[in-house]
Design a protein around this motif. Sequence first.
Motif, PDB file in Angstrom:
ATOM      1  N   ILE A 204     -16.592   3.967   3.413  1.00  0.00           N
ATOM      2  CA  ILE A 204     -16.205   2.604   3.012  1.00  0.00           C
ATOM      3  C   ILE A 204     -14.686   2.477   3.012  1.00  0.00           C
ATOM      4  O   ILE A 204     -13.975   3.331   2.487  1.00  0.00           O
ATOM      5  N   ASP A 205     -14.202   1.403   3.592  1.00  0.00           N
ATOM      6  CA  ASP A 205     -12.761   1.171   3.707  1.00  0.00           C
ATOM      7  C   ASP A 205     -12.280   0.298   2.556  1.00  0.00           C
ATOM      8  O   ASP A 205     -12.538  -0.900   2.512  1.00  0.00           O
ATOM      9  N   MET A 206     -11.567   0.902   1.620  1.00  0.00           N
ATOM     10  CA  MET A 206     -11.083   0.160   0.461  1.00  0.00           C
ATOM     11  C   MET A 206      -9.876  -0.724   0.786  1.00  0.00           C
ATOM     12  O   MET A 206      -9.537  -1.631   0.046  1.00  0.00           O
ATOM     13  N   ALA A 207      -9.209  -0.449   1.903  1.00  0.00           N
ATOM     14  CA  ALA A 207      -7.978  -1.176   2.222  1.00  0.00           C
ATOM     15  C   ALA A 207      -8.241  -2.599   2.685  1.00  0.00           C
ATOM     16  O   ALA A 207      -7.402  -3.479   2.528  1.00  0.00           O
ATOM     17  N   ARG A 260       8.934  -0.546  -3.264  1.00  0.00           N
ATOM     18  CA  ARG A 260       8.415   0.641  -3.942  1.00  0.00           C
ATOM     19  C   ARG A 260       7.033   1.049  -3.443  1.00  0.00           C
ATOM     20  O   ARG A 260       6.486   2.045  -3.892  1.00  0.00           O
ATOM     21  N   VAL A 261       6.484   0.255  -2.523  1.00  0.00           N
ATOM     22  CA  VAL A 261       5.113   0.495  -2.072  1.00  0.00           C
ATOM     23  C   VAL A 261       5.090   0.726  -0.569  1.00  0.00           C
ATOM     24  O   VAL A 261       5.720  -0.005   0.194  1.00  0.00           O
ATOM     25  N   SER A 262       4.367   1.724  -0.134  1.00  0.00           N
ATOM     26  CA  SER A 262       4.179   1.969   1.295  1.00  0.00           C
ATOM     27  C   SER A 262       2.849   1.380   1.709  1.00  0.00           C
ATOM     28  O   SER A 262       1.787   1.885   1.347  1.00  0.00           O
ATOM     29  N   PHE A 263       2.895   0.267   2.462  1.00  0.00           N
ATOM     30  CA  PHE A 263       1.649  -0.422   2.805  1.00  0.00           C
ATOM     31  C   PHE A 263       0.849   0.379   3.817  1.00  0.00           C
ATOM     32  O   PHE A 263       1.377   1.186   4.564  1.00  0.00           O
ATOM     33  N   TYR A 264      -0.469   0.102   3.820  1.00  0.00           N
ATOM     34  CA  TYR A 264      -1.420   0.796   4.697  1.00  0.00           C
ATOM     35  C   TYR A 264      -1.440   2.309   4.432  1.00  0.00           C
ATOM     36  O   TYR A 264      -1.806   3.090   5.291  1.00  0.00           O
ATOM     37  N   SER A 265      -1.016   2.718   3.260  1.00  0.00           N
ATOM     38  CA  SER A 265      -0.877   4.140   3.000  1.00  0.00           C
ATOM     39  C   SER A 265      -2.193   4.814   2.665  1.00  0.00           C
ATOM     40  O   SER A 265      -2.268   6.037   2.714  1.00  0.00           O
ATOM     41  N   ASP A 266      -3.214   4.037   2.321  1.00  0.00           N
ATOM     42  CA  ASP A 266      -4.380   4.673   1.722  1.00  0.00           C
ATOM     43  C   ASP A 266      -5.636   3.855   1.959  1.00  0.00           C
ATOM     44  O   ASP A 266      -5.760   2.748   1.464  1.00  0.00           O
ATOM     45  N   VAL A 267      -6.602   4.409   2.725  1.00  0.00           N
ATOM     46  CA  VAL A 267      -7.861   3.695   2.933  1.00  0.00           C
ATOM     47  C   VAL A 267      -8.712   3.705   1.671  1.00  0.00           C
ATOM     48  O   VAL A 267      -9.724   3.008   1.587  1.00  0.00           O
ATOM     49  N   ASN A 268      -8.323   4.503   0.675  1.00  0.00           N
ATOM     50  CA  ASN A 268      -9.053   4.518  -0.588  1.00  0.00           C
ATOM     51  C   ASN A 268      -8.754   3.281  -1.429  1.00  0.00           C
ATOM     52  O   ASN A 268      -9.442   3.012  -2.411  1.00  0.00           O
ATOM     53  N   GLY A 269      -7.736   2.535  -1.044  1.00  0.00           N
ATOM     54  CA  GLY A 269      -7.361   1.358  -1.819  1.00  0.00           C
ATOM     55  C   GLY A 269      -6.239   1.689  -2.783  1.00  0.00           C
ATOM     56  O   GLY A 269      -6.294   2.668  -3.523  1.00  0.00           O
ATOM     57  N   ASN A 270      -5.215   0.892  -2.764  1.00  0.00           N
ATOM     58  CA  ASN A 270      -4.046   1.132  -3.603  1.00  0.00           C
ATOM     59  C   ASN A 270      -3.752  -0.145  -4.370  1.00  0.00           C
ATOM     60  O   ASN A 270      -3.403  -1.160  -3.781  1.00  0.00           O
ATOM     61  N   ILE A 271      -3.908  -0.103  -5.691  1.00  0.00           N
ATOM     62  CA  ILE A 271      -3.758  -1.308  -6.501  1.00  0.00           C
ATOM     63  C   ILE A 271      -2.358  -1.889  -6.376  1.00  0.00           C
ATOM     64  O   ILE A 271      -2.151  -3.100  -6.511  1.00  0.00           O
ATOM     65  N   ILE A 275      -1.098  -5.866  -5.679  1.00  0.00           N
ATOM     66  CA  ILE A 275      -0.089  -6.601  -6.449  1.00  0.00           C
ATOM     67  C   ILE A 275       0.946  -7.216  -5.518  1.00  0.00           C
ATOM     68  O   ILE A 275       1.377  -8.369  -5.702  1.00  0.00           O
ATOM     69  N   VAL A 276       1.351  -6.470  -4.480  1.00  0.00           N
ATOM     70  CA  VAL A 276       2.309  -7.006  -3.504  1.00  0.00           C
ATOM     71  C   VAL A 276       1.729  -8.241  -2.823  1.00  0.00           C
ATOM     72  O   VAL A 276       2.425  -9.251  -2.631  1.00  0.00           O
ATOM     73  N   ASP A 277       0.444  -8.193  -2.449  1.00  0.00           N
ATOM     74  CA  ASP A 277      -0.212  -9.348  -1.838  1.00  0.00           C
ATOM     75  C   ASP A 277      -0.176 -10.557  -2.768  1.00  0.00           C
ATOM     76  O   ASP A 277       0.085 -11.683  -2.334  1.00  0.00           O
ATOM     77  N   VAL A 278      -0.462 -10.333  -4.031  1.00  0.00           N
ATOM     78  CA  VAL A 278      -0.472 -11.438  -5.001  1.00  0.00           C
ATOM     79  C   VAL A 278       0.934 -12.019  -5.144  1.00  0.00           C
ATOM     80  O   VAL A 278       1.109 -13.248  -5.213  1.00  0.00           O
TER      81      VAL A 278
END
Length: 394
Positions: A204-207, A260-271, A275-278
């Motif tokens: 399952i792709d959390m990203a 402070r966030v590296s996007f696409y860094s984790d298919v497990n999902g990164n909260i 937050i950056v999207d919001v």
Amino acid sequence: MKTQNKTHLLHIDGLRAIAALYVVMHHAMLEYKVSPKGALQKIFLSLFKSGHYAVDLFIVISGFSLMLPAIRRNYEVTGVWDFYKRRIVRILPPYYIAMAFSLLAIYFLLDEKTGSLWDQCIPVTSKSILTHIFLINDLFISEVYKINHAFWSIPVECRIYIFFPFLLYVWRKYGPGASILTSIGIAVVLFITLRILRQDYPGIDMATAGVNPYIILFTMGMLAADISFSDSKLSGFADRLPWGLLLIAAGIAFVFYKSRVSFYSDVNGNIENEIVDVLFGIICFCLLVICSKEKYKHSRLAFIGKVFSFKPLASMGIFAYSIYLIHAPLLHMIALYVIAPLHLTGFTATVVLIFGGTALIVGIAYLFFLLFERPFLLKKAVKVENKQRMPSHV
């Protein structure tokens, strides 16, 4: 609840066009794995690295656009099933046609890996086709980008549409605050559910899966429309807020947190990515209010709406969905069969694809729109017109 009688908003089309064009340029930049030489090349390529946020803008605009007719009807949809049918007719036929186009392109022209962005679209299996048909491709790491890597967002938006009548009901019954909290609750519950499922099903792709945080962004669009075009107390209160300063503050918060966030860094999902999207959604929300609210049409901020209402730009926004649907295979075709024979350097090829490729894709996408998207828009318009002409007892 009364609203201003706005039939068409050019700045909305302009923003759609900017989002679609930026996505194309972003993917054009990613087509070649270029190592920039010098500061100028690095700065230039960095201008096109944030294509993901164009999807955020699309989602906020979607919530805004669907909210406008609901406001005129006192925050109601004209039948839940009718709403779903209209969305199906609007979204799915062009999507399936674009899928068929992508599959044909893969079969005849684009079936070999070249070390480019397109590699993640192939090979195509029966699972790839079935998950795309049933709009669940975004749930699987192995399938999310197959066939056409831009298709991951279509299932997400379609799921948000399922929730829209419920969000509108909560809005009408308990107010916008309750609806926004509901959208946050839905996003959190689905995020946790996917996280739990992933323990037993690591594929399952959390990203990209589910609706989070996009349902929150969608509700921000709804709120922007309500503030801009209703005569509610909330709209009156919003008149007293410094929206220019709010836009600047949202921009600063977004830039600071994103650094402070590296996007696409984790298919497990990164909260943190959520937050950056919001935060970017809040920027879009402020922009929509500034461009739409009558108060700002004659203020110092009026130039923002005028920029997005530029008619050549707005005209492209009308077929932005077509641009989004077919740009990925077209970019790879142009790279392989038009640019590659020129034997350009990686950076020069990237520049040519970003500007020349995007211009060519816009022209082809317009033809796609005329053939495969506009007929369904016209059919929808005829149905609405006929419904309005029916006697009140029908």
